[in-house]
Design a protein around this motif. Structure first.
Motif, PDB file in Angstrom:
ATOM      1  N   ALA A   1     -56.394  16.596   8.156  1.00 52.71           N
ATOM      2  CA  ALA A   1     -56.817  17.939   7.757  1.00 52.71           C
ATOM      3  C   ALA A   1     -55.858  18.532   6.737  1.00 52.71           C
ATOM      4  CB  ALA A   1     -56.905  18.858   8.977  1.00 52.71           C
ATOM      5  N   LEU A   2     -56.433  19.225   5.761  1.00 56.49           N
ATOM      6  CA  LEU A   2     -55.659  19.992   4.786  1.00 56.49           C
ATOM      7  C   LEU A   2     -55.845  21.466   5.122  1.00 56.49           C
ATOM      8  CD1 LEU A   2     -54.003  20.000   2.092  1.00 56.49           C
ATOM      9  CD2 LEU A   2     -56.203  20.325   0.928  1.00 56.49           C
ATOM     10  N   VAL A   3     -54.744  22.148   5.430  1.00 57.18           N
ATOM     11  CA  VAL A   3     -54.801  23.552   5.833  1.00 57.18           C
ATOM     12  C   VAL A   3     -54.228  24.422   4.721  1.00 57.18           C
ATOM     13  CG1 VAL A   3     -54.106  25.264   7.540  1.00 57.18           C
ATOM     14  CG2 VAL A   3     -54.545  22.914   8.249  1.00 57.18           C
TER      15      VAL A   3
ATOM     16  N   ASP B   1     -39.323  17.314  11.387  1.00 53.67           N
ATOM     17  CA  ASP B   1     -39.086  16.478  10.203  1.00 53.67           C
ATOM     18  C   ASP B   1     -40.392  16.361   9.438  1.00 53.67           C
ATOM     19  OD1 ASP B   1     -38.041  14.807   8.339  1.00 53.67           O
ATOM     20  OD2 ASP B   1     -38.075  13.003   9.601  1.00 53.67           O
ATOM     21  N   VAL B   2     -40.592  17.270   8.490  1.00 54.07           N
ATOM     22  CA  VAL B   2     -41.841  17.343   7.756  1.00 54.07           C
ATOM     23  C   VAL B   2     -41.584  16.982   6.293  1.00 54.07           C
ATOM     24  CG1 VAL B   2     -43.701  18.863   6.994  1.00 54.07           C
ATOM     25  CG2 VAL B   2     -42.791  19.081   9.308  1.00 54.07           C
ATOM     26  N   GLU B   3     -42.382  16.060   5.799  1.00 53.06           N
ATOM     27  CA  GLU B   3     -42.257  15.645   4.412  1.00 53.06           C
ATOM     28  C   GLU B   3     -42.875  16.691   3.487  1.00 53.06           C
ATOM     29  OE1 GLU B   3     -43.450  11.779   1.607  1.00 53.06           O
ATOM     30  OE2 GLU B   3     -44.480  12.155   3.522  1.00 53.06           O
ATOM     31  N   VAL B   4     -42.189  17.005   2.403  1.00 53.22           N
ATOM     32  CA  VAL B   4     -42.668  17.975   1.422  1.00 53.22           C
ATOM     33  C   VAL B   4     -42.895  17.270   0.092  1.00 53.22           C
ATOM     34  CG1 VAL B   4     -42.186  20.117   0.188  1.00 53.22           C
ATOM     35  CG2 VAL B   4     -41.416  19.845   2.560  1.00 53.22           C
ATOM     36  N   LYS B   5     -44.102  17.411  -0.445  1.00 55.30           N
ATOM     37  CA  LYS B   5     -44.434  16.821  -1.733  1.00 55.30           C
ATOM     38  C   LYS B   5     -44.876  17.926  -2.700  1.00 55.30           C
ATOM     39  CE  LYS B   5     -45.998  12.347   0.093  1.00 55.30           C
ATOM     40  NZ  LYS B   5     -47.122  11.372   0.148  1.00 55.30           N
TER      41      LYS B   5
ATOM     42  N   LYS C   1     -41.335  24.354   9.634  1.00 59.78           N
ATOM     43  CA  LYS C   1     -40.996  24.565  11.041  1.00 59.78           C
ATOM     44  C   LYS C   1     -42.215  24.790  11.926  1.00 59.78           C
ATOM     45  CE  LYS C   1     -36.586  26.714   9.751  1.00 59.78           C
ATOM     46  NZ  LYS C   1     -35.757  27.940   9.841  1.00 59.78           N
ATOM     47  N   LEU C   2     -43.406  24.820  11.339  1.00 54.56           N
ATOM     48  CA  LEU C   2     -44.603  25.118  12.119  1.00 54.56           C
ATOM     49  C   LEU C   2     -45.020  23.927  12.968  1.00 54.56           C
ATOM     50  CD1 LEU C   2     -46.760  27.052   9.494  1.00 54.56           C
ATOM     51  CD2 LEU C   2     -45.516  27.999  11.444  1.00 54.56           C
ATOM     52  N   LYS C   3     -45.341  24.202  14.207  1.00 54.69           N
ATOM     53  CA  LYS C   3     -45.797  23.159  15.128  1.00 54.69           C
ATOM     54  C   LYS C   3     -47.156  22.641  14.677  1.00 54.69           C
ATOM     55  CE  LYS C   3     -46.874  22.352  20.014  1.00 54.69           C
ATOM     56  NZ  LYS C   3     -48.236  21.864  19.789  1.00 54.69           N
ATOM     57  N   GLY C   4     -47.287  21.339  14.598  1.00 57.82           N
ATOM     58  CA  GLY C   4     -48.566  20.726  14.265  1.00 57.82           C
ATOM     59  C   GLY C   4     -48.628  20.162  12.866  1.00 57.82           C
ATOM     60  N   LEU C   5     -47.788  20.631  11.954  1.00 54.40           N
ATOM     61  CA  LEU C   5     -47.806  20.116  10.589  1.00 54.40           C
ATOM     62  C   LEU C   5     -47.078  18.773  10.517  1.00 54.40           C
ATOM     63  CD1 LEU C   5     -47.180  23.034   8.056  1.00 54.40           C
ATOM     64  CD2 LEU C   5     -49.257  21.710   8.407  1.00 54.40           C
ATOM     65  N   THR C   6     -47.692  17.820   9.829  1.00 52.41           N
ATOM     66  CA  THR C   6     -47.049  16.520   9.614  1.00 52.41           C
ATOM     67  C   THR C   6     -46.515  16.371   8.193  1.00 52.41           C
ATOM     68  OG1 THR C   6     -49.225  15.564   9.112  1.00 52.41           O
ATOM     69  CG2 THR C   6     -48.430  15.377  11.376  1.00 52.41           C
ATOM     70  N   SER C   7     -47.007  17.194   7.259  1.00 52.81           N
ATOM     71  CA  SER C   7     -46.510  17.180   5.883  1.00 52.81           C
ATOM     72  C   SER C   7     -46.901  18.480   5.207  1.00 52.81           C
ATOM     73  CB  SER C   7     -47.060  15.978   5.100  1.00 52.81           C
ATOM     74  OG  SER C   7     -48.478  16.031   5.037  1.00 52.81           O
ATOM     75  N   VAL C   8     -46.240  18.755   4.078  1.00 53.87           N
ATOM     76  CA  VAL C   8     -46.509  19.974   3.315  1.00 53.87           C
ATOM     77  C   VAL C   8     -46.649  19.621   1.844  1.00 53.87           C
ATOM     78  CG1 VAL C   8     -45.615  22.225   2.594  1.00 53.87           C
ATOM     79  CG2 VAL C   8     -45.261  21.452   4.937  1.00 53.87           C
ATOM     80  N   LEU C   9     -47.684  20.161   1.213  1.00 53.31           N
ATOM     81  CA  LEU C   9     -47.863  20.049  -0.229  1.00 53.31           C
ATOM     82  C   LEU C   9     -47.597  21.410  -0.849  1.00 53.31           C
ATOM     83  CD1 LEU C   9     -51.174  17.972  -0.469  1.00 53.31           C
ATOM     84  CD2 LEU C   9     -48.844  17.136  -0.775  1.00 53.31           C
ATOM     85  N   GLN C  10     -46.875  21.435  -1.950  1.00 57.15           N
ATOM     86  CA  GLN C  10     -46.614  22.693  -2.636  1.00 57.15           C
ATOM     87  C   GLN C  10     -46.973  22.579  -4.108  1.00 57.15           C
ATOM     88  OE1 GLN C  10     -42.498  23.823  -2.831  1.00 57.15           O
ATOM     89  NE2 GLN C  10     -41.784  21.814  -3.466  1.00 57.15           N
TER      90      GLN C  10
ATOM     91  N   GLY D   1     -57.031  16.247  16.151  1.00 63.33           N
ATOM     92  CA  GLY D   1     -56.406  15.064  16.719  1.00 63.33           C
ATOM     93  C   GLY D   1     -55.800  14.094  15.737  1.00 63.33           C
ATOM     94  N   GLY D   2     -55.610  14.493  14.495  1.00 59.23           N
ATOM     95  CA  GLY D   2     -55.026  13.595  13.506  1.00 59.23           C
ATOM     96  C   GLY D   2     -53.886  14.242  12.758  1.00 59.23           C
ATOM     97  N   GLN D   3     -53.648  13.792  11.538  1.00 63.59           N
ATOM     98  CA  GLN D   3     -52.596  14.363  10.714  1.00 63.59           C
ATOM     99  C   GLN D   3     -53.026  15.729  10.168  1.00 63.59           C
ATOM    100  OE1 GLN D   3     -50.527  11.553   7.948  1.00 63.59           O
ATOM    101  NE2 GLN D   3     -52.199  10.156   8.517  1.00 63.59           N
ATOM    102  N   VAL D   4     -52.037  16.582   9.948  1.00 63.29           N
ATOM    103  CA  VAL D   4     -52.300  17.912   9.408  1.00 63.29           C
ATOM    104  C   VAL D   4     -51.315  18.172   8.273  1.00 63.29           C
ATOM    105  CG1 VAL D   4     -52.456  20.383   9.861  1.00 63.29           C
ATOM    106  CG2 VAL D   4     -53.093  18.746  11.647  1.00 63.29           C
ATOM    107  N   THR D   5     -51.846  18.435   7.090  1.00 63.71           N
ATOM    108  CA  THR D   5     -51.029  18.744   5.921  1.00 63.71           C
ATOM    109  C   THR D   5     -51.252  20.192   5.525  1.00 63.71           C
ATOM    110  OG1 THR D   5     -51.072  16.473   5.067  1.00 63.71           O
ATOM    111  CG2 THR D   5     -50.616  18.221   3.481  1.00 63.71           C
TER     112      THR D   5
END
Length: 366
Positions: free
Chosen positions: A25-27, A196-200, A74-83, A51-55
């Motif tokens: 999911a992309l949020v 530990d969230v990856e930021v791209k 720091k948000l619970k549930g995020l697996t990665s962040v795009l900026q 139930g899967g990855q959340v970006t």
């Protein structure tokens, strides 16, 4: 109907997307002045239930994006962040943001769902992008469940001003499922340390001839809690006569309770309150612990925005003259069945609110 339309419009288009073994999911994390909107936190909770990855996607001007990304990590549930940062992203115009999303979601996109809050901005942006990608979009969902066995997602959403609940299944033939989330139906995602969230970084997409131009943003500032997330809300209706009476009656009670102030559409249309305070089908949907409706008859459009509140207290004078007296020390008056607000109220008082409310404020201050 939703399924039939999806099958018809997406067969030829679905070849452009990668097949995912689990949801991704992309949020859209909307923000203002470095603060993530509470509705986006609820959208994140909904996305996590797939139930899967959340970006998380953070888009904005260079002054605010770094601070928002630090909070998002720091948000619970995020697996990665795009900026994506650019001066022309400082104001979230859908005409400017849609090319970025369209590019991100095209050409073998890993994303299976696009999620956001039911904000004014998202209600303009998501349908625009979904139409460009030739897929449908759902709005204001209250539950979501993904079936990995057939890659379908089932949603519920209110229809007919909340008087019925529609269950909609989006099949696997829809490559990317767009939906907005009713904030009151999902808890806000909490922050947690040590994530530990990856930021791209995404390269901004230029829009050389944008058909819309941002002129100004006018915000209503108040020391009271924000209406959309307040645990207590005091709302007034047309019976409050004018803006001065509205303020003189509601504000002392709201301050005594530490509550936000709301209004019915009739009160807003009459100029008693700003439209940012409107509660109802065409305003904000709230579900506080306590909702007090003063001088509100309970039109179906208003009930759609507040009937999920935990405790509803209604004070209305409907075809009955009732001397309040020391009403807090006595039994409540009978409810008038002709007032719709009393059909959903947990506590109802048929009384002159101009007598009852000042006495209630006096009791609360003792």
């Amino acid at each position: 109907m939703f399924r039939t339309r999806a099958v018809g419009c997406c067969r030829a288009f679905s070849r452009n997307y990668a097949t995912a073994s689990s949801p991704h999911a992309l949020v859209l994390l909307e923000h203002r002045e470095g603060i993530i909107d509470s509705g986006s936190l609820s959208a994140l909770t909904a996305a996590e239930q797939l139930g899967g990855q959340v970006t998380g996607l953070v888009v904005g001007g260079p002054d605010h994006v770094p601070a928002v990304v630090d909070k998002a990590k720091k948000l619970k549930g995020l697996t990665s962040v795009l900026q994506s940062t650019s001066p022309h992203y400082s104001e979230p115009l859908p005409e400017i943001l849609s090319p970025l999303l369209e590019k991100l979601l095209s050409d073998s996109s890993p994303f299976t769902h696009v999620v956001s809050s039911t904000s004014s901005s998202a209600k303009s942006l998501l349908p625009r992008v979904a139409a460009r990608l030739d897929v449908p979009a759902l709005s204001d969902i209250t539950s979501v469940k993904h079936d990995p066995s057939n890659n379908s997602t089932t949603f519920t959403r209110p229809i007919y001003a909340g008087n019925a609940i529609s269950t909609v299944r989006a099949p696997s033939s829809i490559p990317i499922k767009f939906f907005t989330v009713r904030g009151t139906a999902f808890a806000a995602a909490p922050s947690e340390d040590g994530g530990d969230v990856e930021v791209k970084t995404l390269e901004a997409v230029a829009v050389p001839e944008c058909p819309a131009t941002h002129i100004r943003t006018t915000l209503t500032k108040s020391d009271r809690p924000d209406l959309g997330v307040a645990s207590r809300v005091v709302s007034g209706g047309r019976a409050l006569k004018n803006a001065e009476t509205f303020a003189a009656t509601l504000y002392p009670l709201a301050d005594a309770l530490g509550a936000a102030v709301g209004a019915s559409r009739a009160a807003v249309d009459a100029g008693y309150a700003d439209n940012s305070l409107q509660v109802g089908q065409t305003g904000k949907v709230v579900a506080p612990e306590l909702y007090m409706a003063l001088g509100i008859s309970g039109a179906i459009q208003h009930l759609a925005g507040m009937k999920d509140s935990k405790l509803i207290v209604a004070i209305n004078k409907v075809n009955i003259l009732f001397n309040v007296g020391s009403w807090l020390d006595s039994h409540l008056a009978p409810k008038d069945p002709d007032a719709p607000i009393f059909q959903v109220a947990d506590v109802g008082l048929v009384a002159d609110l101009f007598e009852a409310v000042p006495e209630l404020v006096k009791k609360l201050k003792q």
